[in-house]
Structure formats: structure tokens, C-alpha cells
Design a protein around this motif. Structure first.
Motif, PDB file in Angstrom:
ATOM      1  N   SER A  39      46.067  90.907 -12.869  1.00  0.00           N
ATOM      2  CA  SER A  39      45.504  89.870 -11.993  1.00  0.00           C
ATOM      3  C   SER A  39      44.480  89.080 -12.784  1.00  0.00           C
ATOM      4  CB  SER A  39      44.822  90.513 -10.787  1.00  0.00           C
ATOM      5  OG  SER A  39      45.798  91.126  -9.996  1.00  0.00           O
ATOM      6  N   LEU A  40      44.539  87.754 -12.637  1.00  0.00           N
ATOM      7  CA  LEU A  40      43.678  86.892 -13.436  1.00  0.00           C
ATOM      8  C   LEU A  40      42.830  85.999 -12.523  1.00  0.00           C
ATOM      9  CD1 LEU A  40      46.472  85.678 -15.908  1.00  0.00           C
ATOM     10  CD2 LEU A  40      44.881  87.566 -16.278  1.00  0.00           C
ATOM     11  N   THR A  53      48.763  85.743 -11.365  1.00  0.00           N
ATOM     12  CA  THR A  53      49.365  86.963 -11.912  1.00  0.00           C
ATOM     13  C   THR A  53      49.900  86.668 -13.305  1.00  0.00           C
ATOM     14  OG1 THR A  53      50.024  87.605  -9.696  1.00  0.00           O
ATOM     15  CG2 THR A  53      51.092  88.770 -11.501  1.00  0.00           C
ATOM     16  N   GLY A  54      49.492  87.463 -14.255  1.00  0.00           N
ATOM     17  CA  GLY A  54      49.970  87.287 -15.634  1.00  0.00           C
ATOM     18  C   GLY A  54      50.917  88.413 -16.008  1.00  0.00           C
ATOM     19  N   TYR A  55      51.988  88.068 -16.746  1.00  0.00           N
ATOM     20  CA  TYR A  55      52.953  89.077 -17.188  1.00  0.00           C
ATOM     21  C   TYR A  55      53.013  89.122 -18.714  1.00  0.00           C
ATOM     22  CZ  TYR A  55      54.789  88.244 -12.458  1.00  0.00           C
ATOM     23  OH  TYR A  55      54.920  88.079 -11.114  1.00  0.00           O
ATOM     24  N   LEU A  78      58.991  88.311 -13.067  1.00  0.00           N
ATOM     25  CA  LEU A  78      59.110  89.429 -14.006  1.00  0.00           C
ATOM     26  C   LEU A  78      60.513  89.571 -14.585  1.00  0.00           C
ATOM     27  CD1 LEU A  78      57.329  91.462 -15.274  1.00  0.00           C
ATOM     28  CD2 LEU A  78      57.730  93.012 -13.365  1.00  0.00           C
ATOM     29  N   ASP A  79      61.557  89.369 -13.775  1.00  0.00           N
ATOM     30  CA  ASP A  79      62.922  89.504 -14.295  1.00  0.00           C
ATOM     31  C   ASP A  79      63.188  88.482 -15.388  1.00  0.00           C
ATOM     32  OD1 ASP A  79      63.743  91.652 -12.939  1.00  0.00           O
ATOM     33  OD2 ASP A  79      64.951  90.579 -11.447  1.00  0.00           O
ATOM     34  N   ALA A 107      53.081  82.434 -13.322  1.00  0.00           N
ATOM     35  CA  ALA A 107      53.724  81.535 -12.364  1.00  0.00           C
ATOM     36  C   ALA A 107      52.693  80.485 -11.949  1.00  0.00           C
ATOM     37  CB  ALA A 107      54.218  82.309 -11.154  1.00  0.00           C
ATOM     38  N   VAL A 108      52.710  79.366 -12.631  1.00  0.00           N
ATOM     39  CA  VAL A 108      51.728  78.299 -12.375  1.00  0.00           C
ATOM     40  C   VAL A 108      52.323  76.983 -12.867  1.00  0.00           C
ATOM     41  CG1 VAL A 108      50.612  78.669 -14.647  1.00  0.00           C
ATOM     42  CG2 VAL A 108      49.332  77.551 -12.837  1.00  0.00           C
ATOM     43  N   ASN A 109      51.967  75.909 -12.194  1.00  0.00           N
ATOM     44  CA  ASN A 109      52.346  74.590 -12.694  1.00  0.00           C
ATOM     45  C   ASN A 109      51.177  74.039 -13.513  1.00  0.00           C
ATOM     46  OD1 ASN A 109      53.057  72.016 -13.229  1.00  0.00           O
ATOM     47  ND2 ASN A 109      53.409  71.391 -11.100  1.00  0.00           N
TER      48      ASN A 109
END
Ligand code: NAD
Length: 412
Positions: A39-40, A53-55, A78-79, A107-109
Motif C-alpha cells: 500500500s502506497l 497499490t503497488g505490485y 496482478l495477473d 493501477a493509476v493514470n
């Protein structure tokens, strides 16, 4: 996106069967080594806190540190990151560079964030994964939606955390903070070297080879310009707003000026506008998807007239389309080979950072050519030995052989 992961695993199963891999070895390659999610919390310009959320997926490091880009895009999940990390493992093994595979994303624009928000998000991502990345463990790079500037912030944050300058933690940096000359154009240039090899094998003359390029960003534009200057007839190019087509060939210098002036290639006065879908179906020798994944599907595969598809984007051909194309005799030059120029130049950047000795552009490009042509030759020979034109299978066989050899030699 789950599709991409399924496609990647199916491809692995297919070559494992051809190669007669044991179940144990396959099981190791079928799973990522480590899947990280953090979590960021980021302070936004409006004074509120937003938690992103960072992966980071570290797929396999049997041949060297994990290596792979960070993607900032609203559809990141994630997939998708797992599939991209798997492809990086294969790509680095095909190129025969001493890396494994990884990938990351948020997941960000990024287009709707201010510069300050983007910087704080990047620094938060770096802190979130600081214990897991590093020049000897996992080396990120740019991908869709991330830029050299973002890599510079990552390098700076990581260096602060560790109390010393560590440029080799990330590649794709601006030249003034340890980036490599030639990195910016490396993916397009690598794709061009691969095309030259394909044409020579197929005994096709470049003056008679017309090319359509989908995507006019870093990869597509650089590839198109390099090929144009080398004497290829580029008849169509496109961007997110649409494409342009002139059967007699486009003057790429003029197209570039038009794009710079208007923000798009569309409405160029010496060509007619076409859709991105039609571009793929033009009567040309070579189609180059250099934008998005999954653009060649079972639906349009039958309408493709090109002899060669040079995959410069990651995953542009869906699994269901490939069998149809193979049957039609279309040569699909797979992404894991064709766009490997980017990661090869990243490897050179990392080497230069570690040695603190920097090369000129000619040296970078000459070594890039050496590496990618060697990879091409190995894949081509493997394909011919298999008695077919399924180049993706051949590339995977080359990669999986190298991975399994390393696995057997090291022991589990
Ligand atoms: P980019 O953002 O610089 O360019 C993407 C281009 O695609 C832009 O011209 C954009 O207008 C266009 N585009 C967007 N939506 C489109 C649509 N619906 N139809 C047609 N065109 C559309 O990105 P890039 O770095 O050039 O990457 C392109 C592809 O190449 C991606 O799949 C990426 O993963 C892959 N790739 C990039 C590198 C690299 O070094 N940059 C290396 C390996 C693979």
C-alpha cells in the motif's frame, strides 16, 4: 489480462512438451518466485491522502537478478504483472543477458497526476520495495506510463535510503544521471536489426518491402524512422487517434513534423486517414504492431495480408490468432526476440553504472547489434531444426533450454 497469463502458461506447456521437460522443472518455471503487493499512501495536491497499490513480481532469478519495467496504467493488475514478469524471464534468456525476469506496476493514470504527485508516488513505490530491489537483486526500468524522469526519482530515493549513490538500481535513466546513450532508441533499433535478418533469410529486397507500423510512440516512431532512413517503404503509421496510409510511401520526416505540430499523425495531407484496425489488414509485406497488446485476434487474423508480423509491442498477437497465422504461412517474429533491444541496452546501462565507465553511442549500438543478431540466429536455427515457421515456439525453446540448464547446474 488474465488471458495474457493463461496464454503465457499455455505457451510454456507447449514448449515443455516439445522439449520433454520433467514436471518438476516445469513447475518451477510455471510460478513466480515472489509476488509483492504494497500500500502506497501519497499526499495529493488537494491536501488529502490517497492510498495506491503497488505490485512487484519477481518471476525467476536463476540466470541473474530480476529485471523488468514498472508500468503506470489504470488497467494494471496482478495477473498482468505476472504475465509481463514471465515474458521478461523468457526475453532475457533469449537475448542471453545475465538477468532473470520481473515486472512492477501501479493501477493509476499518470496523465492526471501533477508532477509533484507523480514524484511522491514514485518515491513511495521505491520505499515500499526498497528491501527487495537493488543492483544485485532486482533492477526496474521504464514501461508503459513511466519515463526516464521517473527512473531518476527512483534512483534518487533508493540512493537516499542507502546513504550512497546507486545508479545501477534502475535502468532507463536520463543520460545526465547515469543513463546510457542509445537507450531511448534501442527497442526500435533492435527491431530494425531483427527485420534485416528476417529479410535476408527470406531473400526479400528492402526496396520492395512495404511496412505498416501501428503506434508512433517511443518504439513505433523510432523503428519507423530508422527503417525509413534505411530505405524501406513505410506506407502507414498510426497513433491512438488513428492511422494514415499512402501506398506509394510516406515521407517520415514530414509525418514527424506534422505529429509534432498537431499532436497526431492523423490528417497528414499526403495520405488518407485509416483506422488502426484497417492498418493491420493492409496489403504490405510487413506489419509492425508497436502499441498495444491483443490487437491481432482470431477475428482479424484471416484478413492479415502481410508475410511478416514483427511484434514490437508486448503481446500483440493473441494465442487464438497465432495458429491461424502459422497455417497461412505468416511469419510471426515474437516480442520476446523482436523487442529485446530495450532490455539489452538496459543491460549495457547497468554494466556502465557498475564500472563507472561510459560508452559512446556507436559502441552501444554495435554491441546491441551483436547481441540481438546472435539471439535471432539461435532462434532461427532452432525454428529450422523444428521444420516449421513457428518462431515463437523456437524462441521459447531457446529460453527454456537456457533456464533449465542453469537450474540443473545450480541445483534446486
Ligand atoms: P509509448 O507510450 O511511447 O507509445 C505508444 C504508442 O501507441 C503511442 O503512439 C500511442 O498513441 C499509441 N497508441 C495508444 N493507443 C493506441 C491504439 N488504441 N491504437 C493504436 N495506437 C495506440 O509506448 P512505447 O514505449 O512505444 O511502448 C509500446 C509497446 O512496446 C508496449 O507494448 C511496450 O510494452 C512495448 N515495449 C516497449 C519498450 C521500450 O523500450 N519502450 C521495450 C519493449 C517493449
Amino acid at each position: 489480462m488474465a488471458n495474457q497469463l493463461k496464454g503465457a502458461v499455455n505457451q510454456l506447456n507447449k514448449v515443455a512438451q516439445i522439449m520433454g521437460l520433467t514436471c518438476d522443472e516445469l513447475e518451477i518455471l510455471r510460478r513466480p518466485d515472489r509476488v509483492l503487493e504494497v500500500s502506497l499512501p501519497v499526499l495529493m495536491d488537494n491536501g488529502r491522502m490517497k492510498v495506491f497499490t503497488g505490485y512487484r513480481v519477481q518471476y525467476n532469478n536463476i540466470r541473474g537478478p530480476y529485471k523488468g519495467g514498472i508500468r503506470f496504467h489504470p488497467r494494471v493488475n496482478l495477473d498482468e504483472v505476472k504475465a509481463l514478469a514471465f515474458w521478461m524471464t523468457i526475453k532475457c534468456a533469449v537475448a542471453d543477458i545475465p538477468y532473470g525476469g520481473g515486472k512492477g506496476g501501479i493501477a493509476v493514470n499518470p496523465k492526471i497526476l501533477s508532477r509533484g504527485e507523480l514524484e511522491r508516488l514514485t518515491r513511495a513505490y521505491t520505499r515500499g520495495f526498497a528491501d527487495f530491489i537493488g543492483p544485485k537483486t532486482d533492477i526496474p526500468a521504464p514501461d508503459v506510463g513511466t519515463t526516464p524522469q521517473i527512473m531518476a526519482w527512483l534512483m534518487d530515493e533508493y540512493s537516499h535510503i542507502n546513504g550512497e549513490n546507486i545508479p545501477a538500481v534502475v535502468t532507463g535513466k536520463p543520460v545526465e544521471v547515469g543513463g546510457s546513450l542509445g537507450r531511448e532508441t534501442a527497442t526500435g533499433l533492435g527491431g530494425f536489426y531483427v527485420l534485416e535478418q528476417v529479410l535476408s533469410k527470406m531473400k526479400m529486397a528492402k526496396s520492395k518491402t512495404s511496412v505498416a507500423v501501428q503506434g508512433f510512440g517511443n518504439v513505433g516512431m523510432n523503428f519507423a524512422l530508422i527503417a525509413y532512413r534505411a530505405g524501406y517503404k513505410i506506407v502507414a503509421v498510426s497513433d491512438s487517434r488513428g492511422g494514415i496510409y499512402n501506398a506509394s510511401g510516406l515521407n517520415l520526416a514530414e509525418v514527424l513534423a506534422h505529429k509534432q505540430a498537431t499532436g497526431s499523425v492523423v490528417d497528414f495531407n499526403k495520405a488518407k486517414n485509416i483506422t488502426n484496425e484497417k492498418l493491420l489488414e493492409l496489403p504490405v509485406e510487413v506489419v509492425v504492431p508497436a502499441a498495444l497488446e491483443n490487437v491481432i485476434s482470431e477475428q482479424n487474423a484471416g484478413r492479415i495480408k502481410a508475410k511478416i508480423i514483427l511484434e514490437l509491442a508486448n503481446g500483440p498477437t493473441m494465442e487464438s490468432a497465432e495458429a491461424k497465422l502459422n497455417k497461412k504461412g505468416v511469419l510471426v517474429v515474437p516480442d520476446v526476440l523482436a523487442n529485446g533491444g530495450g532490455v539489452i541496452a538496459s543491460y549495457f546501462e547497468w554494466v556502465q553504472n557498475i564500472r563507472q565507465y561510459y560508452w559512446d553511442q556507436d559502441k552501444v549500438e554495435a554491441r546491441l547489434k551483436e547481441k540481438i543478431v546472435a539471439a535471432f540466429e539461435k532462434v532461427w536455427q532452432t525454428m529450422e531444426a523444428g521444420g516449421n515457421r513457428e518462431m515463437r515456439n523456437a524462441a521459447y525453446i531457446v529460453a527454456v533450454e537456457r533456464l533449465v540448464k542453469a537450474l540443473r547446474t545450480r541445483g534446486i
